[in-house]
Design an enzyme around this catalytic site. Structure first.
Site, PDB file in Angstrom:
ATOM      1  N   CYS A  71       8.941 -40.584   4.125  1.00  0.00           N
ATOM      2  CA  CYS A  71       9.471 -39.895   5.340  1.00  0.00           C
ATOM      3  C   CYS A  71      10.069 -41.415   6.677  1.00  0.00           C
ATOM      4  CB  CYS A  71       8.625 -38.962   6.296  1.00  0.00           C
ATOM      5  SG  CYS A  71       8.709 -37.542   4.989  1.00  0.00           S
ATOM      6  N   ASP A 103       3.012 -34.554   5.872  1.00  0.00           N
ATOM      7  CA  ASP A 103       2.690 -33.338   5.704  1.00  0.00           C
ATOM      8  C   ASP A 103       2.896 -32.612   4.349  1.00  0.00           C
ATOM      9  OD1 ASP A 103       2.597 -32.584   8.816  1.00  0.00           O
ATOM     10  OD2 ASP A 103       4.093 -31.811   8.413  1.00  0.00           O
ATOM     11  N   ASP A 145       7.902 -33.880  10.620  1.00  0.00           N
ATOM     12  CA  ASP A 145       7.997 -33.354  10.480  1.00  0.00           C
ATOM     13  C   ASP A 145       7.566 -33.192  12.298  1.00  0.00           C
ATOM     14  OD1 ASP A 145       8.557 -30.452  11.641  1.00  0.00           O
ATOM     15  OD2 ASP A 145       6.722 -29.794  11.625  1.00  0.00           O
ATOM     16  N   LYS A 146       6.042 -33.535  12.459  1.00  0.00           N
ATOM     17  CA  LYS A 146       5.182 -33.537  13.906  1.00  0.00           C
ATOM     18  C   LYS A 146       5.745 -34.744  14.445  1.00  0.00           C
ATOM     19  CE  LYS A 146       3.827 -30.253  12.062  1.00  0.00           C
ATOM     20  NZ  LYS A 146       4.473 -30.321  10.975  1.00  0.00           N
ATOM     21  N   CYS A 226      11.738 -34.520   4.288  1.00  0.00           N
ATOM     22  CA  CYS A 226      12.160 -33.561   3.033  1.00  0.00           C
ATOM     23  C   CYS A 226      13.892 -32.957   3.630  1.00  0.00           C
ATOM     24  CB  CYS A 226      11.310 -32.538   3.494  1.00  0.00           C
ATOM     25  SG  CYS A 226       9.363 -32.672   2.943  1.00  0.00           S
ATOM     26  N   SER A 503       4.800 -23.933   6.191  1.00  0.00           N
ATOM     27  CA  SER A 503       5.631 -25.702   6.022  1.00  0.00           C
ATOM     28  C   SER A 503       7.393 -24.775   6.052  1.00  0.00           C
ATOM     29  CB  SER A 503       5.561 -26.275   4.782  1.00  0.00           C
ATOM     30  OG  SER A 503       6.345 -27.644   4.754  1.00  0.00           O
TER      31      SER A 503
END
Length: 587
Positions: A71, A103, A145-146, A226, A503
């Site tokens: 990522c 993640d 993501d975060k 993702c 998730s």
């Protein structure tokens, strides 16, 4: 809450035209033009700046780049492209880093406790360096993501002209061998969710070791986050903080590098001269737009948690009660993984988020297209030239008269098990109601042996508690258990409940964010194996068949577990964090 306004045009422009010459380096001038701060200018000379460059605007390039995670591993390259673009536009780009947590890699281990806290730490770090170093603008490059809500929250706090360039989605992987037991063949698409689900299929004897290894080896083919709708990227685009198509462009496409150059161009020629700041872009209406798009695309329960924290950072009124009224009138149209068939690259091929917005603006009142964006144009203007969907030639996005689900899939539940709230992700494929007998796990580690031993059966409500913001600590995701249950063939036959999170790759009948959490003495702490639990998504309720007298007796015997951390970042996080129903913010 009734009467939620989903289409309200602002009465006047929030970005008045500047009067007279505009000083593009209004913040960095504190370093480059201050007669009393020669030390700052001396240090800038040491970085290689020439005399003529001292008057250029300085842009902080917030790269969440680090090796060891697909990522984020390529974000350094994007940062250098943005820096190149800044120089071409007569600006100086200074690249800086911050923390990151994968993640995907930390699922089921202690690292997952650091995932959600990294959001707030990223926000703190980017806010700190942008303000302290007097940058005139900020271009952030998030991946996992975060990262995305983190850099957004920082932008809302420092309120300097900002563009967020999403690092891009990963492409789908491909199976290299047939898997007859699952009815799939070599060459078919796979992704990170399949890698997690392969464990459950393997331990229950549905696939061989070779078939599992094939999935794990080929699920992630290269750089990018993702591939399904597992991230906040589409939210940023709809909120107006990213350029059109940012959320769906794959990381390895040349268009992603072009986006980096375009971001620099817009920073110099739009945001800085007009001094368009996050506070000029972000409104309550733009957040309501974001809730709409999360439901239309089939997004994650994490969107609820993040949007609440993001709105608070931007001083926008938004509560958990704003979600259900919008979901009640918003259909699910995109057939995206994890519950659907396609990945974000497929959405990009048929027009991306701009085409979705264009379709919704033309045919519904769900989206307010008058909201400002980083392009200096409105949301509607940004998508005016987007491709129109040909519903006879593609099935990634369905028409309004043939939705995947007539109403949204993100449903806020309440009941005696979740008096404050819980958040469910129910697409309808799992059913809309579940009654089952509780099977309690206080740790994730205890679940896997139980599944392998056949102790997790159809008709059970599998409960993971002490997984909340304080109890986890860090509100860990439970992708491992949801993936294992789907792989074991128990999807739709087992319900998962937790005061933790799921998730975006999770699917099935899942309910998370149960509040109050167990660590705070919420009812989830007092349920026992064998208790009957009923989840009704139509009536938006979640209840356990235990009377108040029994609850009271169990409560008297309960003692809050000792804190798992007495020093460090997780100790500080558990001490400061607010409940999931408020967005689990820490500042």
């Amino acid at each position: 809450m009734s009467g939620v306004a989903i289409h309200a045009r602002p009465s006047a422009s929030r970005v008045p035209a500047p009067q007279g010459p505009v000083k593009l380096n209004k913040f960095s001038a504190a370093f480059t033009e201050s007669e009393t701060n020669g030390g700052a200018k001396a240090m800038l000379y040491a970085t290689g700046l020439a005399d003529e460059e001292m008057s250029w605007p300085q842009i902080g390039i917030s790269s969440i780049a680090w090796d060891g995670n697909p990522c984020n591993q390529h974000l350094g390259t994007l940062a250098q492209k943005i820096k190149e673009g800044c120089r071409a536009e007569g600006m100086t780009g200074f690249v800086h880093a911050t923390v990151g947590v994968s993640d995907g890699m930390t699922q089921g281990n202690v690292g997952m406790s650091y995932s959600l806290p990294s959001r707030d730490l990223i926000a703190d770090a980017v806010e700190m360096i942008v303000v302290a170093q007097a940058y005139d603008g900020n271009i952030s490059i998030p991946g996992c993501d975060k990262n995305m809500p983190g850099v957004f929250m920082a932008a809302a706090r420092h309120n300097r002209p900002t563009i967020i360039v999403y690092g891009g989605t990963i492409q789908a992987g491909k199976r290299s061998i047939d898997c007859e037991s699952l009815g799939v063949k070599a060459g078919e698409d796979i992704n990170i969710g399949d890698a997690f689900e392969s464990y459950g299929a393997f331990v229950t004897g549905k696939i061989s070791q070779e078939e599992r290894d094939d999935v794990v080896r080929h699920a992630c083919p290269g750089s990018g986050a993702c591939g399904g709708l597992f991230t906040v990227s589409s939210i940023l685009e709809v909120l107006g903080m990213s350029l059109p198509y940012s959320s769906s462009t794959p990381a390895v496409y040349p268009e992603k590098l072009q986006e980096c150059l375009r971001a620099a161009h817009i920073m110099k020629n739009v945001l800085l001269p007009l001094h368009i700041k996050p506070s000029d872009i972000l409104t309550r209406q733009s957040f309501l737009n974001a809730i709409v798009i999360v439901n239309v695309l089939g997004g994650s329960t994490n969107a609820v948690l993040h949007l609440l924290a993001m709105a608070r950072a931007a001083n926008i009124e938004l509560t958990i009660d704003d979600f259900s009224p919008i979901a009640d009138k918003t259909p699910v149209l995109a057939d995206l993984k994890p519950s659907g068939a396609y990945v974000m690259e497929d959405l990009h091929r048929v027009g991306g988020v701009p085409s979705v917005l264009k379709y919704l603006i033309a045919n519904t009142d769900l989206i307010d297209g008058s909201q400002m964006t980083v392009t200096g144009r409105t949301l509607a203007e940004n998508c005016a030239d987007a491709a129109d969907f040909d519903f006879t030639a593609q099935s990634v996005v369905r028409p309004l008269d043939r939705p995947i689900k007539a109403t949204g899939h993100l449903i806020v539940l309440r009941g005696n098990l979740a008096p404050t709230s819980a958040v469910s992700k129910i697409t309808g494929k799992e059913g809309t109601r579940f009654e089952g007998i509780a099977k309690i796990f206080d740790t994730e580690a205890a679940f896997y042996p139980a599944l392998a031993a056949g102790e997790v059966k159809a008709g059970m409500c599998v409960v993971f508690r002490y997984q909340g913001p304080k109890g986890g600590p860090g509100m860990p995701e439970l992708l491992g258990p949801t993936g294992a249950i789907m792989g074991a063939g128990l999807g739709g036959k087992v319900c998962l409940l937790t005061d933790g999170r799921f998730s975006g790759a999770s699917r099935g009948f899942i309910i998370g964010h149960i509040t109050p959490e167990a660590q705070d003495g919420g009812p989830i702490a007092f349920i026992e194996d064998g208790d009957k639990i009923t989840v009704d998504s139509i009536n938006q309720t979640i209840d356990v068949d235990v009377d108040e007298a029994t609850f009271a007796a169990r409560r008297k015997l309960w003692t809050a577990p000792a804190a798992k951390n007495t020093r460090g970042v997780l100790f500080r996080y558990a001490r400061d964090v607010k409940g999931a129903e408020l967005g689990a913010y820490t500042d």
